[in-house]
Design a protein around this motif. Structure first.
Motif, PDB file in Angstrom:
ATOM      1  N   GLN A 460       0.827  -1.205   0.000  1.00 10.91           N
ATOM      2  CA  GLN A 460       0.000   0.000   0.000  1.00 10.91           C
ATOM      3  C   GLN A 460       0.861   1.254   0.000  1.00 10.91           C
ATOM      4  O   GLN A 460       0.570   2.215  -0.716  1.00 10.91           O
ATOM      5  N   SER A 461       1.932   1.260   0.801  1.00 18.73           N
ATOM      6  CA  SER A 461       2.773   2.457   0.866  1.00 18.73           C
ATOM      7  C   SER A 461       3.468   2.732  -0.468  1.00 18.73           C
ATOM      8  O   SER A 461       3.758   3.892  -0.790  1.00 18.73           O
ATOM      9  N   ALA A 462       3.723   1.680  -1.257  1.00 23.14           N
ATOM     10  CA  ALA A 462       4.354   1.867  -2.563  1.00 23.14           C
ATOM     11  C   ALA A 462       3.350   2.256  -3.632  1.00 23.14           C
ATOM     12  O   ALA A 462       3.736   2.766  -4.695  1.00 23.14           O
ATOM     13  N   THR A 463       2.068   2.045  -3.358  1.00 20.54           N
ATOM     14  CA  THR A 463       1.040   2.164  -4.390  1.00 20.54           C
ATOM     15  C   THR A 463       0.214   3.433  -4.309  1.00 20.54           C
ATOM     16  O   THR A 463      -0.216   3.972  -5.338  1.00 20.54           O
ATOM     17  N   LEU A 464      -0.035   3.937  -3.103  1.00 16.13           N
ATOM     18  CA  LEU A 464      -1.021   5.006  -2.946  1.00 16.13           C
ATOM     19  C   LEU A 464      -0.674   6.266  -3.729  1.00 16.13           C
ATOM     20  O   LEU A 464      -1.573   7.041  -4.075  1.00 16.13           O
ATOM     21  N   GLY A 465       0.617   6.482  -4.002  1.00 15.13           N
ATOM     22  CA  GLY A 465       0.984   7.655  -4.783  1.00 15.13           C
ATOM     23  C   GLY A 465       0.428   7.636  -6.190  1.00 15.13           C
ATOM     24  O   GLY A 465       0.375   8.674  -6.869  1.00 15.13           O
ATOM     25  N   LEU A 466      -0.020   6.461  -6.664  1.00 10.55           N
ATOM     26  CA  LEU A 466      -0.610   6.365  -8.001  1.00 10.55           C
ATOM     27  C   LEU A 466      -2.100   6.700  -8.017  1.00 10.55           C
ATOM     28  O   LEU A 466      -2.661   6.960  -9.082  1.00 10.55           O
ATOM     29  N   VAL A 467      -2.748   6.659  -6.860  1.00 11.46           N
ATOM     30  CA  VAL A 467      -4.204   6.820  -6.813  1.00 11.46           C
ATOM     31  C   VAL A 467      -4.676   8.116  -7.456  1.00 11.46           C
ATOM     32  O   VAL A 467      -5.621   8.108  -8.270  1.00 11.46           O
ATOM     33  N   PRO A 468      -4.071   9.286  -7.165  1.00 12.95           N
ATOM     34  CA  PRO A 468      -4.597  10.526  -7.769  1.00 12.95           C
ATOM     35  C   PRO A 468      -4.389  10.596  -9.277  1.00 12.95           C
ATOM     36  O   PRO A 468      -5.055  11.388  -9.957  1.00 12.95           O
ATOM     37  N   HIS A 469      -3.484   9.788  -9.824  1.00 13.21           N
ATOM     38  CA  HIS A 469      -3.120   9.917 -11.241  1.00 13.21           C
ATOM     39  C   HIS A 469      -3.824   8.903 -12.138  1.00 13.21           C
ATOM     40  O   HIS A 469      -4.273   9.269 -13.247  1.00 13.21           O
ATOM     41  N   ALA A 581       7.093  -2.887  -9.182  1.00 15.70           N
ATOM     42  CA  ALA A 581       6.367  -2.215 -10.253  1.00 15.70           C
ATOM     43  C   ALA A 581       5.658  -0.967  -9.762  1.00 15.70           C
ATOM     44  O   ALA A 581       5.741   0.101 -10.382  1.00 15.70           O
ATOM     45  N   MET A 582       4.943  -1.078  -8.651  1.00 15.06           N
ATOM     46  CA  MET A 582       4.182   0.066  -8.152  1.00 15.06           C
ATOM     47  C   MET A 582       5.088   1.237  -7.793  1.00 15.06           C
ATOM     48  O   MET A 582       4.809   2.387  -8.140  1.00 15.06           O
ATOM     49  N   ALA A 583       6.170   0.963  -7.083  1.00 20.25           N
ATOM     50  CA  ALA A 583       7.039   2.044  -6.617  1.00 20.25           C
ATOM     51  C   ALA A 583       7.708   2.768  -7.774  1.00 20.25           C
ATOM     52  O   ALA A 583       7.835   4.001  -7.771  1.00 20.25           O
ATOM     53  N   THR A 584       8.149   2.031  -8.780  1.00 17.57           N
ATOM     54  CA  THR A 584       8.850   2.676  -9.894  1.00 17.57           C
ATOM     55  C   THR A 584       7.887   3.436 -10.805  1.00 17.57           C
ATOM     56  O   THR A 584       8.208   4.536 -11.277  1.00 17.57           O
ATOM     57  N   VAL A 585       6.706   2.873 -11.043  1.00 17.01           N
ATOM     58  CA  VAL A 585       5.723   3.609 -11.854  1.00 17.01           C
ATOM     59  C   VAL A 585       5.287   4.875 -11.107  1.00 17.01           C
ATOM     60  O   VAL A 585       5.098   5.932 -11.716  1.00 17.01           O
ATOM     61  N   ARG A 586       5.138   4.780  -9.801  1.00 14.80           N
ATOM     62  CA  ARG A 586       4.815   5.968  -8.999  1.00 14.80           C
ATOM     63  C   ARG A 586       5.888   7.035  -9.179  1.00 14.80           C
ATOM     64  O   ARG A 586       5.579   8.232  -9.378  1.00 14.80           O
ATOM     65  N   ASP A 587       7.176   6.643  -9.112  1.00 14.08           N
ATOM     66  CA  ASP A 587       8.254   7.620  -9.296  1.00 14.08           C
ATOM     67  C   ASP A 587       8.230   8.203 -10.701  1.00 14.08           C
ATOM     68  O   ASP A 587       8.523   9.393 -10.900  1.00 14.08           O
ATOM     69  N   ALA A 588       7.853   7.374 -11.668  1.00 13.77           N
ATOM     70  CA  ALA A 588       7.783   7.876 -13.042  1.00 13.77           C
ATOM     71  C   ALA A 588       6.731   8.967 -13.169  1.00 13.77           C
ATOM     72  O   ALA A 588       6.913   9.943 -13.907  1.00 13.77           O
ATOM     73  N   MET A 589       5.613   8.817 -12.455  1.00 18.09           N
ATOM     74  CA  MET A 589       4.572   9.844 -12.490  1.00 18.09           C
ATOM     75  C   MET A 589       5.088  11.180 -11.977  1.00 18.09           C
ATOM     76  O   MET A 589       4.658  12.248 -12.431  1.00 18.09           O
ATOM     77  N   HIS A 590       6.012  11.139 -11.010  1.00 19.79           N
ATOM     78  CA  HIS A 590       6.552  12.373 -10.440  1.00 19.79           C
ATOM     79  C   HIS A 590       7.434  13.126 -11.436  1.00 19.79           C
ATOM     80  O   HIS A 590       7.605  14.338 -11.324  1.00 19.79           O
ATOM     81  N   LEU A 591       8.014  12.404 -12.369  1.00 25.99           N
ATOM     82  CA  LEU A 591       9.022  13.017 -13.253  1.00 25.99           C
ATOM     83  C   LEU A 591       8.467  13.477 -14.588  1.00 25.99           C
ATOM     84  O   LEU A 591       9.195  14.036 -15.398  1.00 25.99           O
ATOM     85  N   GLY A 592       7.219  13.224 -14.863  1.00 23.05           N
ATOM     86  CA  GLY A 592       6.631  13.678 -16.112  1.00 23.05           C
ATOM     87  C   GLY A 592       5.179  14.028 -15.920  1.00 23.05           C
ATOM     88  O   GLY A 592       4.627  13.916 -14.826  1.00 23.05           O
ATOM     89  N   ASP A 593       4.541  14.461 -16.974  1.00 27.01           N
ATOM     90  CA  ASP A 593       3.114  14.712 -16.903  1.00 27.01           C
ATOM     91  C   ASP A 593       2.427  13.384 -16.609  1.00 27.01           C
ATOM     92  O   ASP A 593       2.585  12.412 -17.381  1.00 27.01           O
ATOM     93  N   PRO A 594       1.674  13.281 -15.511  1.00 30.43           N
ATOM     94  CA  PRO A 594       1.110  11.976 -15.146  1.00 30.43           C
ATOM     95  C   PRO A 594       0.247  11.360 -16.239  1.00 30.43           C
ATOM     96  O   PRO A 594       0.310  10.150 -16.473  1.00 30.43           O
ATOM     97  N   ALA A 595      -0.559  12.165 -16.922  1.00 30.65           N
ATOM     98  CA  ALA A 595      -1.430  11.610 -17.971  1.00 30.65           C
ATOM     99  C   ALA A 595      -0.597  11.043 -19.114  1.00 30.65           C
ATOM    100  O   ALA A 595      -0.869   9.938 -19.620  1.00 30.65           O
TER     101      ALA A 595
END
Length: 608
Positions: A460-469, A581-595
């Protein structure tokens, strides 16, 4: 003078003395019946919540609309205490309780006006605000003037200052800060009975929910269940509600003698179960010696036990007597150099924090029981000691070998759960489950994951950062198999390194390529510290970690994109492919436009 009652009475109360009616008769006049006996005012007063709510046979909770009173004999009088109540200020109640004799009552609430009432033969003789006793009401308002003056009540609080209007409230500087003490002294002088904290601790109180004079609530079918809840409280005051704030139930501890270790006990239990059990059943003499041993420990480590002032402070603490303020200050100053080297970050340089730790060793706190007090002393000692808790307990076993000889009796069976209590517990559990599910829905963007793995704390801690995106993307990643999840993590790691520009570094490219091939990591990507050291060109052993805490609405400091990139390459090798997978995709969202990042990721893995 009534001594120590502030330690027993709740912050808001009504204390009433009635002559001419016994405890059960008083409760009957107030609209209650069949009171439950409870020893000690502190225990009795804490049972208030047992009568405030009832749960019907369908499991639906309802406010009982009952008021709670406890009553006991006091000489030729009956003492009635209402926690957070004011029933005995009502004029109909005053008349009813004083009809066959006399009533003296003191009501105090920190948010409203206090009130003192004296009545006899059903007539209200005197009523006034004891904080500002200038205006007295009743059939004979002047009857107490001489006694009020003798006891030092403050008069003249209205209109003393130039410019005061007759209708103005009293000035703050006219307020008598000692009016509670004077009022209790007045009650003692008027009734001729003396009572103090010791008496209240030892007395047996008759306790009941009441509806007021003329009320018929005692005839309601559910009234017997309210009494049943009070009986359940008597059977186990520490756990009758099932709230289990200390978490003993989660630890599988049902024995009330172990639960009596209090709110600091679970920490001892978690660290050294055998120690906790020994303390729970150790004789009082041994508990006392261990308490002083634990108390002296930081002073001994600081080299202060031979200081001239230390023996005086130690003797006061040993006898349970207050340490004078000047000695507390000496302790703070003497321990400060030692605490400056033992208190952990981020407070190492905070002298006020160190002073609080030192003060906590010598300033008295409310006692629960000797074993619970000892557990709290372990916590205070640990805060000042600078050594890990396992070392404290290892030394304790060494210095007190008799702890191993403490006999641990079989656990007590839990008390029988009464129907009324069961319904209350089940209603609370339903409420807790409803709130839990609502909180999960809010946390997960309105849809709780069907995959139970996503609710595991680490996932959950690795995943929740993806919820808003991209909430749906979380489910798609979770549905993929481990091999695909590894590929997803590698894709996100390369994405992060590309977006941050770090991929231009040969050593970063080598790390990402090894990840994509499933090969072992280069030495500079074995962990984050190694990667950070390579990026900064410093030895790994030179890296330090610092924690900062900010309060208020301050935005967190920005994180260098390179840090996200390095973390993604390291996290992509997590033992759990789902977390990787969750943690790295979450970090990827931080570095670019999430959409745009989500669209690229979905396209790469043909996700709907």
């Amino acid at each position: 003078m009534v001594e120590g009652v502030e330690q027993v009475l709740p912050p808001n109360f009504c204390v009433t003395l009635v002559r001419g009616a016994g405890p059960d008769e008083v409760i009957g006049i107030l609209g209650g019946a069949d009171p439950v006996p409870i020893v000690s005012a502190q225990t009795a007063l804490l049972a208030e919540d047992a009568v405030r709510e009832r749960v019907d046979e369908h499991g639906v909770p309802h406010p009982s609309d009952l008021m709670y009173v406890v009553a006991t004999r006091l000489g030729g009088w009956t003492m009635v205490i209402e926690p957070n109540g004011y029933l005995c200020t009502d004029r109909d109640v005053v008349r009813a309780l004083s009809a066959a004799g006399e009533l003296v009552s003191f009501y105090y609430n920190e948010n409203t006006t206090p009130s003192f009432t004296w009545a006899a033969g059903g007539r209200e003789l005197v009523r006034f605000n004891p904080g500002y006793p200038d205006e007295l009401y009743g059939a004979e308002p002047g009857r107490l003037d001489g006694l009020l003056t003798e006891l030092g009540f403050t008069f003249g609080g209205y209109g003393d200052d130039p410019g005061d209007d007759p209708g103005d409230d009293p000035d703050d500087d006219d307020f008598d800060a000692d009016f509670q003490e004077r009022t209790f002294a007045l009650m003692e002088r008027m009734t001729g009975v003396r009572w103090d904290a010791e008496h209240l601790h030892a007395a047996t109180f008759r306790c009941a929910g009441v509806g007021g004079p003329g009320s018929r609530v005692a005839a309601e079918p559910w009234y017997a269940e309210v009494r049943e809840a009070l009986e359940a409280y008597v059977a186990d005051p520490g756990d009758w509600t099932g709230e289990d704030f200390e978490g003993w139930g989660r630890r599988g501890v049902t024995d009330r003698r172990v639960r009596a270790l209090g709110s600091a006990g679970p920490a001892v239990y978690d660290e050294d179960r055998a120690m906790a059990m020994a303390i729970a059943f150790a004789p009082a003499e041994l508990i006392g010696r261990i308490f002083m041993w634990a108390w002296e420990r930081p002073f001994r480590a600081a080299g202060l036990v031979d200081e001239p002032w230390f023996g005086r402070v130690r003797d006061l603490v040993h006898r349970g007597e207050p340490v004078p303020a000047q000695d507390v200050q000496v302790v703070e100053q003497a321990l400060d150099p030692y605490l400056a080297t033992t208190v952990f970050l981020p407070f190492r340089q905070d002298r006020a924090h160190r002073a609080n730790i030192a003060r906590g060793l010598v300033v008295q706190w409310d006692s629960v029981n000797p074993a619970a007090d000892l557990c709290w002393q372990f916590a205070r000692t640990g805060a000042a000691d600078g050594r890990p808790m396992p070392q404290l307990f290892a030394d304790l076993w060494r210095d007190f070998p008799e702890l191993r000889d403490v006999v641990i009796p079989p656990p007590q069976p839990p008390p029988r759960e009464r129907d009324a209590v069961r319904r209350k517990r089940e209603a609370r559990e339903r409420d807790a489950e409803r709130w839990r599910l609502e909180d999960l829905r809010n946390t997960w963007g309105g849809r709780i994951p069907a995959d139970p793995r996503l609710l595991e704390p680490d996932v959950q801690s690795a995943t929740l950062g993806l919820v808003p995106h991209d909430r749906d993307l979380i489910d798609r990643i979770a549905e993929a198999g481990p091999r695909t999840q590894r590929a997803m993590a590698a894709w996100a790691a390369r994405y992060c390194c590309t977006r941050s520009g770090m991929i231009a570094e040969d050593w970063v490219e080598a790390g990402v390529t090894a990840l994509e091939r499933g090969a072992p990591p280069p030495p500079w990507f074995t962990d984050f510290d190694a990667a950070f050291a390579r990026w900064r060109d410093v030895p790994v052993e030179s890296i330090t970690h610092r924690l900062s805490v900010s309060f208020g609405d301050h935005a967190p400091p920005p994180i260098d994109p390179a840090v996200f990139a390095l973390q993604a390459v390291v996290m992509a090798r997590d033992d759990d492919p789902l977390i990787a997978a969750m943690a790295t995709v979450r970090d990827a969202m931080h570095l670019g436009d999430p959409a745009a990042t989500s669209a690229a990721f979905r396209a790469a893995f043909d996700l709907p």
